[in-house]
Each structure stands twice: as C-alpha cells, then as structure tokens.
Design a protein around this motif. Structure first.
Motif: not given
Length: 110
Positions: A29-33, A54-59, A63-68, A89-92
């Motif tokens: 969702i953050s990527w979409t934003g 959305f830049g800082p939100v997505h960033g 990071i939370a995704y990678v840690i998760t 999968a976190s890249i595209p």
C-alpha cells in the motif's frame, strides 16, 4: 450445570503469519501511495506533496518488512530460497503482496 470452555489451539506460525501479512500488505500500500505521489510530481503536475508524505512512510515500512521477514522465517519454517524470495519481493512495487498471496496458497504461512 457448569459450563466448560475448550481452548482453541492456533497453529504455531499463526501469530507470525498475521504479523507478516500485515506488514507485507502495508508495504504494498505504501508503494502504491509513493507511485501515485510520483505520478503527480513527474507527470500530472509539479506537486511533490505525495512524495514528501509517502517517501518516508514507504521507507519506514520497507525496513519493517525486511526486519519482519528475518524475524519470522524460522517460526514459519522458511527455507533460504523462500526467505530470499520474500526479501527480493520488497524491491518491485506490490510484490510483497504477491509474495504474501503465494505464501498463503503454498502453506508457507502456517
């Protein structure tokens, strides 16, 4: 009469799977934003407010995704290739959501 309650056992990975799903979907969702913000900034107008928001939100969610992924991989019994696929999968854009759907379909979230 006394009432008895039975505890419902949840699968071992269910809590971890739920957290992973939430973060994966939030990342998509953050990527979409961010993509919508970039559309407005570079194509439709010169307004960069969407990117600034959305830049800082997505960033942060990235990071939370990678840690998760790194935190839940053992509990969900992911192999190294599955873990690497989750990280890739976190890249595209939106691929975390596609990975989450695939992982659910292939029983890698239980």
């Amino acid at each position: 009469m006394t009432e008895t309650t039975t505890a419902v056992e949840t699968p071992a990975g269910s809590k971890h799977a739920t957290v992973f799903r939430a973060v994966a979907i939030a990342e998509a969702i953050s990527w979409t934003g961010l993509l919508i913000g970039m559309l407005f900034k570079y194509v439709l107008s010169d307004n960069e407010i969407g990117v600034k928001i959305f830049g800082p939100v997505h960033g942060t969610i990235f990071i939370a995704y990678v840690i998760t992924v790194l935190a839940v991989r053992k509990q969900l019994r992911w192999t190294v290739p599955v873990t690497l696929a989750a990280l890739a999968a976190s890249i595209p854009p939106l691929f975390t959501w596609f990975f989450e759907l695939w992982a659910q379909r292939t029983n890698r979230l239980s």
